[in-house]
Design an enzyme around this catalytic site. Structure first.
Site, PDB file in Angstrom:
ATOM      1  N   ASP A  91       1.755 165.742  60.300  1.00  0.00           N
ATOM      2  CA  ASP A  91       2.867 164.829  60.058  1.00  0.00           C
ATOM      3  C   ASP A  91       3.188 163.992  61.292  1.00  0.00           C
ATOM      4  O   ASP A  91       3.335 164.519  62.403  1.00  0.00           O
ATOM      5  CB  ASP A  91       4.111 165.610  59.633  1.00  0.00           C
ATOM      6  CG  ASP A  91       3.925 166.282  58.285  1.00  0.00           C
ATOM      7  OD1 ASP A  91       3.501 165.596  57.342  1.00  0.00           O
ATOM      8  OD2 ASP A  91       4.178 167.496  58.181  1.00  0.00           O
ATOM      9  N   ASP A 105      -2.175 167.929  64.839  1.00  0.00           N
ATOM     10  CA  ASP A 105      -1.004 168.003  63.992  1.00  0.00           C
ATOM     11  C   ASP A 105      -1.192 167.016  62.834  1.00  0.00           C
ATOM     12  O   ASP A 105      -2.008 166.095  62.937  1.00  0.00           O
ATOM     13  CB  ASP A 105       0.226 167.635  64.830  1.00  0.00           C
ATOM     14  CG  ASP A 105       1.494 167.555  64.017  1.00  0.00           C
ATOM     15  OD1 ASP A 105       1.735 168.460  63.208  1.00  0.00           O
ATOM     16  OD2 ASP A 105       2.242 166.570  64.199  1.00  0.00           O
TER      17      ASP A 105
END
Length: 296
Positions: A90, A88
């Site tokens: 963020d 991922d």
């Protein structure tokens, strides 16, 4: 020994007495242990063991640590070093939520951040939440993207994680519910092999308040993991997946080493492996890399 338990702490915060306490807890449950192998002095150590399941060893270690700032990873020795990283972006590879930062320029920062928190904790559907938040950006000048990028910083340990795995032949991919405008720049900066995310639509001057369909969501992250494994000729067990939000749970659950990184409560509760106290270099220690092997 068929299994290994890795204890990881911030630099200088893993005394030998703590390691002994964990060893004693495993021995009390009937485990046989090999010699401790320090991956980094006073911060990361491997404890080879057999006679217990990995889940049992990890639970016993956490109980023995009694809240100490030490992350634990128990796993099979075979196949420990992974050939694929899928991460991922963020609040995982970068320290911020880029959509929240972007929304601040549109005057909806707090409102969007509140939706993001609920979405990342699994309280509302990700795709619906994304469309709702992006709609608030309609008419925002593309200059705001550049301003947001200037304030986007890598998570500590991110560069070493990617560069070390790449140097050892792994494919490193970003899989983000954010936007390709940012993932492409993060990938270039840190050396990711590929990046996969949503596409913000614009008219050349301002955002249209939409993303290209379909939304890159939880299922898309899982699909990307499976597709990359197929393209690389790897089993899912050869992948490490890391993230912090509910839309990461599917890929975390499917990967051979799935890691909840400083994660939201629903993610931390669901993932067996958690990194709560360390930076992203913990994923290298979990794979058995020694500090001297890290590529800065």
């Amino acid at each position: 020994m068929q299994h290994v338990l890795t204890l990881i702490a911030p630099a200088g915060q893993l005394p030998a007495s703590t390691v002994t306490r964990v060893r004693d807890a495993l021995t009390a449950l009937g485990a046989s242990l090999g010699p401790a192998d320090w991956l980094a002095e006073d911060s990361a150590v491997d404890l080879p063991f057999e006679g217990l399941a990995a889940e049992q060893a990890e639970a016993a270690a956490r109980a023995a640590l009694d809240g100490a700032a030490v992350d634990t990873v128990a796993q099979a020795v075979e196949g420990r070093r992974k050939r694929l990283l899928i991460a991922d972006m963020d609040s995982t590879i970068v320290t911020s939520e880029t959509l929240d930062e972007l929304a601040a320029y549109a005057g909806f920062g707090e409102q969007v951040a509140a939706i993001t928190r609920r979405s990342m904790n699994g309280e509302i559907d990700f795709s619906t939440a994304l469309r709702e938040r992006v709609a608030m950006l309609k008419g925002l000048s593309l200059d705001a993207l550049e301003a947001t990028w200037a304030q986007t910083h890598p998570m500590p340990g991110a560069a070493e994680l990617v560069r070390t795995m790449r140097a050892n032949g792994a494919h490193c991919a970003l899989a983000s519910g954010g936007f390709t405008w940012f993932t492409g720049r993060v990938a270039d900066k840190l050396g990711f092999s590929s990046h996969h995310a949503n596409v913000l639509e614009d008219d050349g001057k301002a955002l249209l308040g939409t993303v290209t369909e379909p939304v890159f969501d939880r299922d898309a992250k899982l699909t990307t993991l499976k597709r990359l494994c197929a393209e690389l000729g790897l089993p899912l067990s050869a992948a490490v997946a890391v993230g912090d939000g509910a839309n990461d749970l599917a890929m975390i659950g499917a990967a051979g080493l799935g890691v909840a990184y400083h994660a939201k409560p629903i993610v931390a509760a669901s993932a067996r492996v958690r990194v709560d106290h360390n930076d992203l270099r913990a994923l290298l220690f979990a794979q058995g890399y020694r500090r001297a092997e890290f590529v800065s």
